[in-house]
Write a protein that holds these residues in place. Sequence first.
Motif, PDB file in Angstrom:
ATOM      1  N   ARG A 171       0.912  -1.203   0.057  1.00 10.35           N
ATOM      2  CA  ARG A 171      -0.080   0.097   0.061  1.00 10.35           C
ATOM      3  C   ARG A 171       0.708   1.156  -0.090  1.00 10.35           C
ATOM      4  O   ARG A 171       0.597   2.451  -0.269  1.00 10.35           O
ATOM      5  CB  ARG A 171      -1.002  -0.152   1.149  1.00 10.35           C
ATOM      6  N   GLY A 172       2.103   1.135   0.509  1.00  6.36           N
ATOM      7  CA  GLY A 172       3.033   2.274   0.655  1.00  6.36           C
ATOM      8  C   GLY A 172       2.940   3.041  -0.864  1.00  6.36           C
ATOM      9  O   GLY A 172       3.015   4.248  -0.780  1.00  6.36           O
ATOM     10  N   VAL A 216      -0.647   4.505  -1.782  1.00  2.00           N
ATOM     11  CA  VAL A 216      -0.944   5.889  -1.025  1.00  2.00           C
ATOM     12  C   VAL A 216      -0.075   6.899  -1.531  1.00  2.00           C
ATOM     13  O   VAL A 216      -0.677   8.263  -1.405  1.00  2.00           O
ATOM     14  CB  VAL A 216      -0.798   5.746   0.404  1.00  2.00           C
ATOM     15  N   ALA A 217       1.292   6.684  -1.816  1.00  2.00           N
ATOM     16  CA  ALA A 217       2.060   7.586  -2.487  1.00  2.00           C
ATOM     17  C   ALA A 217       1.474   8.343  -3.516  1.00  2.00           C
ATOM     18  O   ALA A 217       1.723   9.650  -3.913  1.00  2.00           O
ATOM     19  CB  ALA A 217       3.703   6.977  -2.748  1.00  2.00           C
ATOM     20  N   GLN A 248      -1.094  10.843  -2.453  1.00  2.00           N
ATOM     21  CA  GLN A 248      -0.231  11.910  -1.710  1.00  2.00           C
ATOM     22  C   GLN A 248       0.235  12.842  -2.683  1.00  2.00           C
ATOM     23  O   GLN A 248       0.403  14.126  -2.619  1.00  2.00           O
ATOM     24  CB  GLN A 248       0.963  11.354  -0.785  1.00  2.00           C
ATOM     25  N   TRP A 259      -7.288   8.250   2.242  1.00  2.00           N
ATOM     26  CA  TRP A 259      -5.727   8.255   2.592  1.00  2.00           C
ATOM     27  C   TRP A 259      -5.404   9.696   2.989  1.00  2.00           C
ATOM     28  O   TRP A 259      -4.515   9.724   3.522  1.00  2.00           O
ATOM     29  CB  TRP A 259      -5.105   8.216   1.036  1.00  2.00           C
ATOM     30  N   TYR A 304      -6.795  10.590   5.426  1.00  2.00           N
ATOM     31  CA  TYR A 304      -6.791  10.397   6.841  1.00  2.00           C
ATOM     32  C   TYR A 304      -5.624   9.626   7.283  1.00  2.00           C
ATOM     33  O   TYR A 304      -4.924   9.843   8.368  1.00  2.00           O
ATOM     34  CB  TYR A 304      -8.281   9.456   7.288  1.00  2.00           C
ATOM     35  N   THR A 305      -5.077   8.542   6.432  1.00  2.00           N
ATOM     36  CA  THR A 305      -3.922   7.953   6.583  1.00  2.00           C
ATOM     37  C   THR A 305      -2.823   8.578   6.629  1.00  2.00           C
ATOM     38  O   THR A 305      -2.023   8.311   7.654  1.00  2.00           O
ATOM     39  CB  THR A 305      -4.070   6.777   5.562  1.00  2.00           C
ATOM     40  N   ILE A 306      -2.411   9.455   5.629  1.00  2.00           N
ATOM     41  CA  ILE A 306      -1.450  10.343   5.555  1.00  2.00           C
ATOM     42  C   ILE A 306      -1.362  11.300   7.015  1.00  2.00           C
ATOM     43  O   ILE A 306      -0.387  11.358   7.429  1.00  2.00           O
ATOM     44  CB  ILE A 306      -1.425  11.066   4.338  1.00  2.00           C
ATOM     45  N   ALA A 307      -2.606  11.863   7.193  1.00  2.00           N
ATOM     46  CA  ALA A 307      -2.386  12.773   8.518  1.00  2.00           C
ATOM     47  C   ALA A 307      -1.959  12.083   9.586  1.00  2.00           C
ATOM     48  O   ALA A 307      -1.491  12.460  10.497  1.00  2.00           O
ATOM     49  CB  ALA A 307      -4.018  13.213   8.719  1.00  2.00           C
ATOM     50  N   GLU A 308      -2.544  10.863   9.813  1.00  2.00           N
ATOM     51  CA  GLU A 308      -2.064   9.821  10.975  1.00  2.00           C
ATOM     52  C   GLU A 308      -0.852   9.337  10.911  1.00  2.00           C
ATOM     53  O   GLU A 308      -0.206   9.228  11.980  1.00  2.00           O
ATOM     54  CB  GLU A 308      -3.270   8.507  11.111  1.00  2.00           C
ATOM     55  N   MET A 309      -0.354   9.100   9.746  1.00  2.00           N
ATOM     56  CA  MET A 309       0.917   8.535   9.667  1.00  2.00           C
ATOM     57  C   MET A 309       2.160   9.638   9.602  1.00  2.00           C
ATOM     58  O   MET A 309       3.179   9.510  10.360  1.00  2.00           O
ATOM     59  CB  MET A 309       1.316   7.761   8.378  1.00  2.00           C
ATOM     60  N   GLU A 310       1.938  10.618   9.172  1.00  2.00           N
ATOM     61  CA  GLU A 310       2.887  11.590   8.788  1.00  2.00           C
ATOM     62  C   GLU A 310       2.611  13.046   9.523  1.00  2.00           C
ATOM     63  O   GLU A 310       3.384  13.801   9.327  1.00  2.00           O
ATOM     64  CB  GLU A 310       3.393  11.929   7.348  1.00  2.00           C
ATOM     65  N   GLY A 311       1.165  13.197   9.579  1.00  2.00           N
ATOM     66  CA  GLY A 311       1.046  14.282  10.346  1.00  2.00           C
ATOM     67  C   GLY A 311       0.707  15.440   9.265  1.00  2.00           C
ATOM     68  O   GLY A 311       0.389  16.892   9.549  1.00  2.00           O
ATOM     69  N   ALA A 341      -7.220  13.870  12.650  1.00  2.00           N
ATOM     70  CA  ALA A 341      -6.464  15.060  12.113  1.00  2.00           C
ATOM     71  C   ALA A 341      -6.997  15.778  11.062  1.00  2.00           C
ATOM     72  O   ALA A 341      -7.137  17.022  10.815  1.00  2.00           O
ATOM     73  CB  ALA A 341      -4.791  14.823  11.871  1.00  2.00           C
ATOM     74  N   MET A 385       4.542  14.461  14.422  1.00  2.00           N
ATOM     75  CA  MET A 385       3.427  13.581  15.183  1.00  2.00           C
ATOM     76  C   MET A 385       3.589  12.170  14.323  1.00  2.00           C
ATOM     77  O   MET A 385       2.432  11.659  14.010  1.00  2.00           O
ATOM     78  CB  MET A 385       2.147  14.099  15.334  1.00  2.00           C
ATOM     79  N   VAL A 399       0.583   6.561  13.889  1.00  2.00           N
ATOM     80  CA  VAL A 399      -0.054   5.284  13.672  1.00  2.00           C
ATOM     81  C   VAL A 399       0.713   4.563  12.595  1.00  2.00           C
ATOM     82  O   VAL A 399       1.131   4.784  11.663  1.00  2.00           O
ATOM     83  CB  VAL A 399      -1.431   5.533  13.205  1.00  2.00           C
ATOM     84  N   PHE A 450       0.107   1.827  10.063  1.00  2.00           N
ATOM     85  CA  PHE A 450      -0.882   0.860   9.417  1.00  2.00           C
ATOM     86  C   PHE A 450      -0.376  -0.271   8.723  1.00  2.00           C
ATOM     87  O   PHE A 450      -0.787  -0.870   7.943  1.00  2.00           O
ATOM     88  CB  PHE A 450      -1.551   1.629   8.441  1.00  2.00           C
ATOM     89  N   PHE A 481       2.281  -0.301   6.744  1.00  2.00           N
ATOM     90  CA  PHE A 481       3.173  -0.029   5.375  1.00  2.00           C
ATOM     91  C   PHE A 481       3.519   1.377   5.511  1.00  2.00           C
ATOM     92  O   PHE A 481       3.149   2.291   6.435  1.00  2.00           O
ATOM     93  CB  PHE A 481       2.270  -0.269   4.191  1.00  2.00           C
ATOM     94  N   GLY A 482       4.672   1.672   4.805  1.00  2.00           N
ATOM     95  CA  GLY A 482       5.217   3.252   4.920  1.00  2.00           C
ATOM     96  C   GLY A 482       4.600   3.964   3.699  1.00  2.00           C
ATOM     97  O   GLY A 482       4.038   3.339   2.679  1.00  2.00           O
ATOM     98  N   ILE A 483       4.857   5.216   3.414  1.00  2.00           N
ATOM     99  CA  ILE A 483       4.557   5.882   2.390  1.00  2.00           C
ATOM    100  C   ILE A 483       5.617   5.821   1.246  1.00  2.00           C
ATOM    101  O   ILE A 483       6.776   6.372   1.783  1.00  2.00           O
ATOM    102  CB  ILE A 483       3.896   7.336   2.606  1.00  2.00           C
ATOM    103  N   SER A 484       5.678   5.453   0.240  1.00  2.00           N
ATOM    104  CA  SER A 484       6.959   5.328  -0.636  1.00  2.00           C
ATOM    105  C   SER A 484       7.302   6.678  -1.113  1.00  2.00           C
ATOM    106  O   SER A 484       6.538   7.640  -1.294  1.00  2.00           O
ATOM    107  CB  SER A 484       6.676   4.506  -1.998  1.00  2.00           C
TER     108      SER A 484
END
Lengths: 336, 361, 111
Positions: free
Chosen positions: B231-232, B235-236, B239, B267, B269-276, B347, C1, C4, C6, C8-11
């Motif tokens: 999924r990386g 989602v990229a 992004q 996504w 939501y996902t990006i905000a939770e993962m990277e802020g 977020a 911050m 979370v 999930f 996987f990372g974001i490429s």
Amino acid sequence: MRARKVVIIGGGVAGMQTALRLRALGEEPIIIEREAQLGGKVRNWYLLFPTFIPSADVVEPLMRAVKEQGIEVHLGCEVVQFDNHRVELADGERIDCDAVALCSGSTIFDARLKEEYGYGIYDNVYTSVDIERMMAEGRMPERSPRRVAILHCVGSRDEKVCQRHCSKVCCITGVKQAIELKKLYPKADVFNFYMDIRMFGPGYEELYHTAQRNYNVHFVRGRISEASPLMDGCIQIKAEDTLTGRPLRMSVDMLILLVGMRANDDNVRFAESAGLRLADSGFMRAADLFAGNVRSSREGIFYAGTITAPKSIGEVLNEGVVVADSIVDYLNKQEG
Amino acid sequence: MRRTKWEEYQKDIADDKYYYARSCIRQNFFPGSEKAFLDILRNDLGKDIFDDPLHTSCTGIGYHSDIVPFETIMTVVARQFALMHEAGYENFTSSCITSFGIYTEILNTWEEFPETEERTRENLFKATGRELVKPKSLAHTSDVIFHLRKEIAERMKRPLVNALTGEPLRVVEHIGCHYAKIFPKSGIGGSEFPYVLAGMIESWGGEVVDYPERRHCCGFGFRNYLVQANRGYSVANSQKKLESMAPYRPDFIVCNCPGCSMFLDKWQYTIAEMEGTTYGAHGHGIPVLTYEEMAGLVLGYDPWELGMQMHAVDVEPLLEKMGVEYDPSTKYLGPKGKYIGKPAAAAVNCSAGVTLYDIKK
Amino acid sequence: MASVNFGFGISKPRVIDIDRNNLRKSDEILLEMPELQTCIGCGSCTASCTAGNLTSFNFRKVHALVRRGEYAGAYEEMNKCMLCGKCRLLCPRGINTRGVVMLIKRKLGDF
């Protein structure tokens, strides 16, 4: 021996050269030109590769000579149909003749068909033809662009727009325009995006080398996949830098599309009315590609210039001479 | 945005009497959209559209994940067409872009290879006893809304205009890849400058914003996102698009593809939770709408009736801009007034305050 | 911050972004050795390379990347060169390839 009438369809450099040579050999050429003046596409060019002479240096002496020789010229005339003894014009006039030289050239590819480059939609996307005109008229932007991209093979070697052939002169035009841009804007970075660089003529490879060595023009082997707008009016382009195997992206202030030559739409009609053969590319098919490259498959109908394939101006001028000789040869044989 | 050529890409879109094929996933992610489509066509525009309970998934997700073979999916598609004929319809319209791409691909395959069509016809008959009759016209449901956009504009209650400033709303459109990238002629406006959503936006008073990565895929890609570890890069892609559109400050994103609207919304939501990182105004997300939701808002539907409480990115800022009157206290009450649960604060969202439901809890 | 997980990372994009890359060093290199710009990517250098036949070293690719402003790892790559000089014998454009190796090492030592 009476002077024999040869109708020349098209008054560009091919047609004029053919007419002048026929006149020198004692025949009576008649030029039919669709536009309001002679000169064809070369008239709209600025400087010519590889020596940077003004296009006027080639076209104007020809035009002057045509006038001085008193060659009959019909301007603003469309040819409806023809065969080897008669040419029919759109205004209903018919001209009887002894032979016909088809010198009606080719058509510039319409860059709007390559929609991904946004020509006609985004500002700052130009064709090579636009640049020639802007240079000639002194209308290039006054402020130096930061970066310019020149894209090769737009409407050439591209199945997607039904143009599989190579337009031959765009590569060297791209090199020439890159140098002109660097002369005009020394601080700008100029990138040429190419699929293959085809430097077939004398002095071309040397000019390519000069562009790299002396003008620091960048060459990226990769075809631009799309152009999109940026907020500041610049264009973002994407390509692969195939020699590093990585996708490449940059913003440019100008994107120049090197548009190719395609076959005239008229060719189909002409081929039908005169019984001529077309090549797969839609250009006219010469009798053969060696000794008969200015002859058609029909007696009394001849070709010169880019009617048979994309060519450089020098090659076209040579063909004008060759076709005149072939026509005279043919006419002499006819009279036995 | 200047477009020069969209009119050259025209296709036959029927005026009435549609056979409706639903999407597999939309009813989970944007549950009000398909109902809104039916309501708009039937109640607002008085059209005849048949929502057939007999039709199945087109199996497109399985096909694009290398699970369902082409022979099989052709037979499934042939069955859908047979059902349409049995129901007395000939204009097929599908809610899903993947399905639309598949129907287009298969109809083209049959046209190019008649022997394949014959084989499918036999397979269908052997398997179900039904007879394949191809549709007279095939359209995506966004094509149908595009086709009827002027009729909708005549009944418009809230234009796509900022109610406070009177300025047109700035809208970013995203077209599903399989809408026109496979067969450019099958899409309104072709693949480079599609006009299907832009036409709606412009007819309803909004302004279409072009941005550098407009044509980029959202990253859905089936087998790519289906495997968690992959999924990386899925989602990229979203992004990349969000980064590219953010400087243009769009008021919302509108999509015509189930996967794209889900990805561009969730996504965020996902990006905000993962990277802020967030891409909308005030540190929140950019609302993502389906074209049915957009049409529904324009026609005066209640946002909660349209299912807009199910979005990952809250739509309230957009509703306020458009001057939509809505009841915040009924956001998480389902159609029958039953509490449907409420997502945790995130977020990308703006309405994190204490609400009626929290008090009840 | 960053928080979370999930699963996987974001490429990260692997695009060469000419707008973000700092081309100053690349310009300096080309100014000092303009002939490097005449490379036509024929690959004679890499084909004959002593190091490139035994390691992942690709002289043509490394200097092409440097010219695009991709400097990371270029110095380390150039260290693989044995300076045998075979590539310079072959280069159809007459580029002083050994000079390029030394120049890139000198300019990009701190990348």
